[in-house]
Design an enzyme around this catalytic site. Structure first.
Site, PDB file in Angstrom:
ATOM      1  N   ASP A   1       0.825  -1.212   0.000  1.00 43.70           N
ATOM      2  CA  ASP A   1       0.000   0.000   0.000  1.00 43.70           C
ATOM      3  C   ASP A   1       0.861   1.266   0.000  1.00 43.70           C
ATOM      4  O   ASP A   1       2.023   1.240   0.366  1.00 43.70           O
ATOM      5  CB  ASP A   1      -0.890  -0.026   1.248  1.00 43.70           C
TER       6      ASP A   1
ATOM      7  N   GLU B   1     -14.234   1.972   1.316  1.00 36.40           N
ATOM      8  CA  GLU B   1     -13.532   2.564   2.456  1.00 36.40           C
ATOM      9  C   GLU B   1     -13.847   4.044   2.601  1.00 36.40           C
ATOM     10  O   GLU B   1     -13.781   4.602   3.700  1.00 36.40           O
ATOM     11  CB  GLU B   1     -12.033   2.367   2.315  1.00 36.40           C
TER      12      GLU B   1
END
Length: 669
Positions: A417, A472
């Site tokens: 990420d 998210e």
């Protein structure tokens, strides 16, 4: 009179020279609907026609090198070749087990060892530069200029980060945003747009701009041109100096850049510039060009790659209820997640950010609350794999050691990420990470990165990518965010480039007007059946269950349906759809069919034509549809069981923000 004759002679000579200097080649799609004309003169230009109507005006292409050479400027043609290709290619872990690769090709060979290759598919025109020299050089810039014949409507995602007009600040971004739809002339000239994006070229025809085979080269951004109907390409220059910083000291921030965009030290094929063109929206959503134009798989053995679903901790903030331990980043919580995954036959559990020590960027340091070896062994005893989250810098700085160590422990893969760049240095990292993970038989989920752009074909162990404004966002965004509208844009734009780590599966579902952001107990916009349908409509070989085990166990019908849905498919058919309004998709895995449909905030009556079943058998169907009060209570749904045949036509009512999910299996199963 003599002077007149001399003038006429000179005019004839000049015109003859111009005709000879400008060479034109045409290339058409196999079905004859699309055609491009490539003109070689003082510039190299091409256009696109659809059904005889110009949809892309003559547009220049070139590459400028640091030795002063301009590939495409006054190009010296040395030869051409043409061929027609019609073959089936294997496409594991994708929307179909194999794809038809059907196109006409024209290769233009130029002096100084470089080519331009054009391909015409039934649903698009693509080109790329190919360098054949072994000499090293730098690419100063590449001209990518999409010139449209009039002021058309475009649907584009702007870069969210950075300041208007400050292009450098915009190069550091997460490749996540909703879509803005407006005329080309009204697009924000001060902000970059990332790919894919779509231009409505009239008469029901859409043109989607994207790229594929994005390896060891910066990603393409587009910018609206002042006073013109153009979209101009912009690339992040190569990083000269970087520093550790950003999120939890896990990113590399570019502090200074070179004067060039790419370094080239060997023969190389550059990324494909793709214009996908379809006359119906459903065909746009079904395009496979990004996958087909990618480099073939570099893995000879893919038997170890296991796609599947994954129970995720982060979205619901490690919240469980009805347990006798304090929840959080600890073994007791993760064992509960593992137990749930085992009970429901879910392949993986993900340990997101928090398992390694903060602000150390060292993946060999595990927090004291976690006994990772014990968790991995516990999961393995229940046939569940463990995936670990990793920040970019922590993974990059010690990549092989990390992969070797955790593969030996029994970890099955990584979610990497916060790359947040797509300059040449970072696109090269994505391929290097894929290769390293494959070496140690690890699957990879690339988060905080750009669209797939073909990497999932070249390295099939890369099962998912972010580059999507996923669920998210509903942990923190205000009610003004229209996630429902975004959902019915995605299949026609972002998903064309490849799989999406959207992270669906919410069990708290808010009808219109009832959503509010809640970080630790988040909810979705739209209905429960919409969440179920997203497992069919969206493509994710590595697919999250974003909610927590406590909520799933209270919603057993929905949970059992989600747990049973495959993540890869033998066949996919977009049955109907209109970008920004609704979509209905059917997918087959073995002898089971799943159909999913979603709508915007408009209630909609959908008819599902079951002729895709193809034979006269009787099938058993399980339908999840919006309940009669789903417009007010998002979790309201109805489950129905019935028989259907290929001549059945199912009429289904979708609530505002609603959806439906249908499972079809043979009666004998």
């Amino acid at each position: 009179m003599n002077r007149l004759k001399i003038s006429l002679f000179l005019c004839v000579v000049l015109c003859t020279h111009i005709v000879q200097a400008q060479k034109r080649f045409t290339l058409g799609s196999p079905n004859g609907i699309l055609q491009t004309t490539i003109t070689i003169g003082d510039k190299l230009i091409y256009d696109i026609y659809c059904n005889g109507r110009q949809i892309l005006a003559p547009s220049p292409i070139s590459m400028t090198l640091d030795n002063g050479e301009v590939l495409g400027g006054e190009a010296k043609l040395t030869g051409t070749s043409r061929k027609k290709v019609d073959q089936m290619v294997s496409s594991p872990f994708y929307r179909a087990s194999e794809l038809r690769d059907y196109y006409n090709e024209l290769i233009l060979r130029f002096k100084n060892d470089w080519n331009v290759e054009f391909r015409a598919y039934n649903d698009g025109i693509a080109y790329r530069f190919i360098n054949r020299t072994k000499k090293s050089f730098n690419v100063i810039d590449e001209t990518v200029d999409y010139r449209f014949p009039f002021d058309m409507i475009a649907s584009v995602p702007y870069v969210r980060q950075g300041k208007d007009g400050d292009i450098e600040s915009q190069f550091f971004n997460s490749f996540e945003n909703i879509y803005v739809t407006d005329k080309l002339s009204k697009l924000n000239k001060q902000r970059l747009m990332f790919l894919p994006l779509v231009v409505d070229v009239g008469e029901g025809t859409k043109l989607c701009i994207t790229e594929s085979n994005l390896e060891n080269y910066p990603g393409l951004y587009l910018s609206a041109a002042e006073g013109k109907n153009n979209l101009k390409g912009i690339f992040a220059p190569y990083p000269k100096r970087t520093e550790v910083g950003g999120h939890n000291e896990l990113q590399m921030l570019v502090k200074e850049r070179e004067s060039y965009i790419a370094k080239v030290n060997k023969p190389q094929s550059f990324p494909w510039r793709i214009a996908i063109v379809t006359t119906t929206d459903k065909d746009l959503a079904a395009s496979n060009l990004s996958y087909l134009l990618a480099a073939p798989s570099r893995l000879t053995d893919i038997s170890w790659i296991k796609p599947g679903k994954v129970v995720w901790d982060w979205w619901y903030d490690w919240n469980l209820d009805g347990v006798d331990f304090v929840t959080g980043v600890n073994n007791a919580t993760y064992k509960a997640y593992i137990d749930f995954a085992a009970e429901k036959g879910i392949e993986y559990v993900l340990l997101d950010e928090g398992w390694s020590v903060y602000l150390q960027a060292d993946l060999m340091k595990v927090v004291k609350e976690i006994d990772l070896k014990e968790l991995v062994e516990y999961a393995a005893s229940k046939n569940v794999g463990v995936i670990l989250w990793a920040g970019y810098y922590a993974f990059e700085r010690d990549m092989e050691n990390v992969c070797r160590h955790y593969a030996e422990m029994g970890v099955k893969g990584f979610k990497v990420d916060f790359m947040n760049r797509d300059d040449q240095e970072m696109t090269a990292f994505n391929y290097r990470a894929a290769e390293m993970c494959a070496k140690y038989k690890l699957i990879l989920d690339l988060h905080g990165t750009h669209k797939p752009a073909g990497l999932n074909r070249t390295y099939p162990n890369v099962l998912n990518f972010e580059g999507v404004y996923g669920l998210e966002q509903l942990k923190w965004n205000p009610a003004s965010l229209d996630q429902v509208k975004y959902d019915v844009m995605l299949p026609f734009i972002r998903q064309i480039s490849g799989p999406m780590d959207y992270t669906q599966g919410a069990m708290r579902n808010a009808s219109k007007g009832n959503y509010y952001p809640c970080y630790s107990e988040p909810m979705s916009q739209g209905t429960r059946c919409r969440q179920l349908a997203l497992y069919v409509v969206f493509e994710s070989p590595f697919n999250m269950l974003c909610d927590n085990p406590s909520n799933y166990m209270r919603e057993m019908e929905s949970t059992d349906f989600i747990a049973g849905i495959p993540t890869v498919w033998d066949e996919s058919i977009v049955l109907d759809g209109k970008m920004g309004e609704y979509i209905v998709t059917a997918r087959r895995h073995g002898n089971m069919w799943y159909v999913g449909g979603i709508t915007d905030w408009t209630a909609r009556d959908i008819e599902v034509d079951c002729s895709f079943l193809g034979d006269d058998k009787t099938y058993k169907a399980t339908l999840f549809k919006d309940g009669i009060n789903a417009r007010r209570v998002g979790r309201d749904y109805k489950r129905e069981l019935f028989d259907i045949k290929k001549d059945s036509k199912l009429k289904i009512r979708l609530a505002p923000g609603g959806g439906f999910a249908l499972q079809i299996k043979e009666s004998s199963l």
